[in-house]
Design a protein around this motif. Structure first.
Motif, PDB file in Angstrom:
ATOM      1  N   PHE A 156      -4.998   6.118   2.825  1.00 43.94           N
ATOM      2  CA  PHE A 156      -4.724   6.633   4.871  1.00 43.94           C
ATOM      3  C   PHE A 156      -3.206   7.547   3.766  1.00 43.94           C
ATOM      4  O   PHE A 156      -2.798   9.125   4.058  1.00 43.94           O
ATOM      5  CB  PHE A 156      -4.195   6.161   5.415  1.00 43.94           C
ATOM      6  CG  PHE A 156      -5.255   6.478   6.109  1.00 43.94           C
ATOM      7  CD1 PHE A 156      -6.016   6.475   7.449  1.00 43.94           C
ATOM      8  CD2 PHE A 156      -6.310   4.919   6.091  1.00 43.94           C
ATOM      9  CE1 PHE A 156      -5.706   6.485   8.301  1.00 43.94           C
ATOM     10  CE2 PHE A 156      -7.356   5.534   6.675  1.00 43.94           C
ATOM     11  CZ  PHE A 156      -7.796   5.487   8.407  1.00 43.94           C
ATOM     12  N   SER A 157      -1.780   7.092   3.419  1.00 42.35           N
ATOM     13  CA  SER A 157      -0.635   7.762   2.924  1.00 42.35           C
ATOM     14  C   SER A 157      -0.708   8.604   1.376  1.00 42.35           C
ATOM     15  O   SER A 157      -0.258   9.635   1.361  1.00 42.35           O
ATOM     16  CB  SER A 157       0.127   6.699   2.167  1.00 42.35           C
ATOM     17  OG  SER A 157       0.698   5.226   3.657  1.00 42.35           O
ATOM     18  N   VAL A 158      -1.387   8.335   0.444  1.00 42.51           N
ATOM     19  CA  VAL A 158      -1.650   9.187  -1.350  1.00 42.51           C
ATOM     20  C   VAL A 158      -1.254  10.889  -0.476  1.00 42.51           C
ATOM     21  O   VAL A 158      -1.478  11.533  -1.656  1.00 42.51           O
ATOM     22  CB  VAL A 158      -2.036   7.979  -1.866  1.00 42.51           C
ATOM     23  CG1 VAL A 158      -3.602   8.914  -1.220  1.00 42.51           C
ATOM     24  CG2 VAL A 158      -1.536   9.178  -3.500  1.00 42.51           C
ATOM     25  N   PHE A 159      -2.625  11.156   0.036  1.00 45.64           N
ATOM     26  CA  PHE A 159      -2.683  12.493  -0.529  1.00 45.64           C
ATOM     27  C   PHE A 159      -1.782  13.159   0.419  1.00 45.64           C
ATOM     28  O   PHE A 159      -1.342  14.338  -0.530  1.00 45.64           O
ATOM     29  CB  PHE A 159      -4.120  12.921   0.449  1.00 45.64           C
ATOM     30  CG  PHE A 159      -5.320  11.644  -0.464  1.00 45.64           C
ATOM     31  CD1 PHE A 159      -5.775  11.978  -1.993  1.00 45.64           C
ATOM     32  CD2 PHE A 159      -5.590  10.763  -0.003  1.00 45.64           C
ATOM     33  CE1 PHE A 159      -6.780  11.232  -2.613  1.00 45.64           C
ATOM     34  CE2 PHE A 159      -6.513  10.760  -0.455  1.00 45.64           C
ATOM     35  CZ  PHE A 159      -7.451  10.563  -2.039  1.00 45.64           C
TER      36      PHE A 159
ATOM     37  N   ALA B 184      10.142   6.577  10.790  1.00 41.52           N
ATOM     38  CA  ALA B 184       9.718   7.946  10.129  1.00 41.52           C
ATOM     39  C   ALA B 184      11.052   8.720  10.444  1.00 41.52           C
ATOM     40  O   ALA B 184      11.858   9.134  10.006  1.00 41.52           O
ATOM     41  CB  ALA B 184       8.816   8.285  10.759  1.00 41.52           C
ATOM     42  N   GLY B 185      11.676   8.013  11.230  1.00 42.88           N
ATOM     43  CA  GLY B 185      13.220   8.402  12.070  1.00 42.88           C
ATOM     44  C   GLY B 185      13.900   8.192  10.674  1.00 42.88           C
ATOM     45  O   GLY B 185      14.769   9.183  10.223  1.00 42.88           O
ATOM     46  N   LEU B 186      13.641   6.925  10.559  1.00 43.66           N
ATOM     47  CA  LEU B 186      14.636   6.720   8.926  1.00 43.66           C
ATOM     48  C   LEU B 186      14.330   7.346   8.235  1.00 43.66           C
ATOM     49  O   LEU B 186      15.649   8.079   7.255  1.00 43.66           O
ATOM     50  CB  LEU B 186      14.207   5.515   8.371  1.00 43.66           C
ATOM     51  CG  LEU B 186      14.954   4.184   9.559  1.00 43.66           C
ATOM     52  CD1 LEU B 186      15.128   2.812   9.088  1.00 43.66           C
ATOM     53  CD2 LEU B 186      16.359   3.939  10.045  1.00 43.66           C
TER      54      LEU B 186
ATOM     55  N   GLY C 196       3.584  10.241   5.464  1.00 41.78           N
ATOM     56  CA  GLY C 196       2.723   8.892   4.677  1.00 41.78           C
ATOM     57  C   GLY C 196       2.666   7.337   5.001  1.00 41.78           C
ATOM     58  O   GLY C 196       2.378   6.586   5.239  1.00 41.78           O
ATOM     59  N   VAL C 197       4.407   7.863   5.901  1.00 37.40           N
ATOM     60  CA  VAL C 197       4.969   6.223   6.266  1.00 37.40           C
ATOM     61  C   VAL C 197       4.616   6.284   8.055  1.00 37.40           C
ATOM     62  O   VAL C 197       3.384   5.398   8.511  1.00 37.40           O
ATOM     63  CB  VAL C 197       6.594   6.475   6.586  1.00 37.40           C
ATOM     64  CG1 VAL C 197       6.419   5.083   7.305  1.00 37.40           C
ATOM     65  CG2 VAL C 197       7.308   6.694   5.386  1.00 37.40           C
ATOM     66  N   ILE C 198       3.808   7.473   8.022  1.00 39.54           N
ATOM     67  CA  ILE C 198       3.376   7.230   9.998  1.00 39.54           C
ATOM     68  C   ILE C 198       1.293   7.158   9.604  1.00 39.54           C
ATOM     69  O   ILE C 198       0.839   6.191  10.112  1.00 39.54           O
ATOM     70  CB  ILE C 198       3.457   8.970  10.303  1.00 39.54           C
ATOM     71  CG1 ILE C 198       4.556   8.835  10.787  1.00 39.54           C
ATOM     72  CG2 ILE C 198       2.889   8.630  11.703  1.00 39.54           C
ATOM     73  CD1 ILE C 198       5.194  10.881  11.528  1.00 39.54           C
TER      74      ILE C 198
ATOM     75  N   GLY D 134       0.813  -1.445  -0.090  1.00 40.33           N
ATOM     76  CA  GLY D 134      -0.345  -0.007  -0.426  1.00 40.33           C
ATOM     77  C   GLY D 134       0.944   1.311   0.536  1.00 40.33           C
ATOM     78  O   GLY D 134       0.366   2.250  -0.463  1.00 40.33           O
ATOM     79  N   LEU D 135       1.716   1.389   0.901  1.00 44.49           N
ATOM     80  CA  LEU D 135       2.955   2.831   1.228  1.00 44.49           C
ATOM     81  C   LEU D 135       3.363   2.507  -0.169  1.00 44.49           C
ATOM     82  O   LEU D 135       3.494   4.120  -0.861  1.00 44.49           O
ATOM     83  CB  LEU D 135       3.797   2.251   1.949  1.00 44.49           C
ATOM     84  CG  LEU D 135       4.618   3.510   2.219  1.00 44.49           C
ATOM     85  CD1 LEU D 135       3.712   4.821   2.710  1.00 44.49           C
ATOM     86  CD2 LEU D 135       5.475   3.056   3.618  1.00 44.49           C
ATOM     87  N   SER D 136       4.528   1.561  -0.771  1.00 47.14           N
ATOM     88  CA  SER D 136       5.046   2.156  -2.779  1.00 47.14           C
ATOM     89  C   SER D 136       3.615   2.275  -3.256  1.00 47.14           C
ATOM     90  O   SER D 136       4.890   3.100  -4.099  1.00 47.14           O
ATOM     91  CB  SER D 136       5.232   0.025  -2.896  1.00 47.14           C
ATOM     92  OG  SER D 136       5.759   0.117  -1.536  1.00 47.14           O
TER      93      SER D 136
END
Length: 250
Positions: A128-131, A232-234, A181-183, A66-68
């Protein structure tokens, strides 16, 4: 952080909250909050269980897929919005609406469209991430200096090379959007699996809550929080490495 002239590590505030958690748990003021030491003890049981390994496999797969997709689509959408005014006028309002909308309410619709399984969770992570990635990419592209593009044009840069210059100049904002987006993706994978309730960590949350295994429940939450903050830290460390690109826009 400085306190009474002394430099105090940021972790100190976390220790304060851990102490408060332990006290509230020991006093049994709220049955949903077991002592923090019990949560740590349950952490080993959760991590070593066979169900946890299978749940994390499904969860990580859904999250990464999903994140990719969100990163690829979000960056492409943000580029189009930043470079083409007509596309920006068409999509900007909808992107902002979906960014501020309670997307968890759409998960039942995803379940109808994609079934009660991993595809629904992948779509939830994506939504959740794309926008946020698209909006931050748009902001980065729109802040690229016009003189930078004039210089590229005067040196005979091809269209692909000009797009590459825009990408590098917008990279700080793009990575900022990816970090957010990761979070948000972790939130999406948990909410998606909780509502589906038959796969991944959602099944474990349901199992622990139904059996009042609150120490195990909070241990699983700590694992997910740690995962989100680590990722998120990375990305944040990667942001600091490419901050010099921002100077190209001044």
């Amino acid at each position: 952080m400085t306190l009474y002239g002394y430099k105090v590590p940021k972790m100190a505030s976390l220790l304060v909250w851990v102490a408060i958690w332990e006290i509230v748990g020991r006093l049994e003021l709220v049955m949903l909050f077991p002592p923090f030491t019990e949560v740590l003890a349950a952490l080993g049981d959760v991590v070593t269980s066979a169900s946890f390994a299978e749940a994390m496999r499904i969860t990580v797969y859904s999250y990464v897929m999903g994140l990719s997709l969100a990163i690829v689509v979000g960056i492409a959408m943000g580029f189009l919005m930043g470079l083409v005014p007509a596309v920006d006028g068409l999509l900007n309002m909808w992107v902002n609406i979906f960014l501020s909308a309670p997307l968890s309410a759409l998960v039942p619709i995803f379940m109808i469209l994609f079934g009660m399984g991993t595809p629904t969770v992948i779509v939830t992570v994506f939504m959740f991430s794309v926008f946020i990635i698209a909006l931050d990419t748009r902001a980065g592209v729109r802040h690229v200096s016009g003189s930078l593009m004039e210089m590229a044009h005067s040196f005979g840069a091809s269209k692909f090379e000009r797009l590459k210059i825009v990408f590098l100049a917008a990279l700080p904002e793009i990575l900022s959007g990816v970090r957010l987006g990761v979070i948000r993706g972790v939130k999406g994978v948990v909410i998606g699996q909780l509502l589906v309730s038959i796969i991944g960590v959602g099944a474990l949350f349901t199992l622990y809550s139904n059996n009042f295994l609150m120490a195990h429940f909070w241990a699983l939450i700590l694992i997910l929080f740690t995962l989100a903050l680590t990722l998120a830290g990375l990305v944040a460390r990667l942001e600091t490495r490419i901050e010099y690109y921002a100077g190209a826009r001044s």
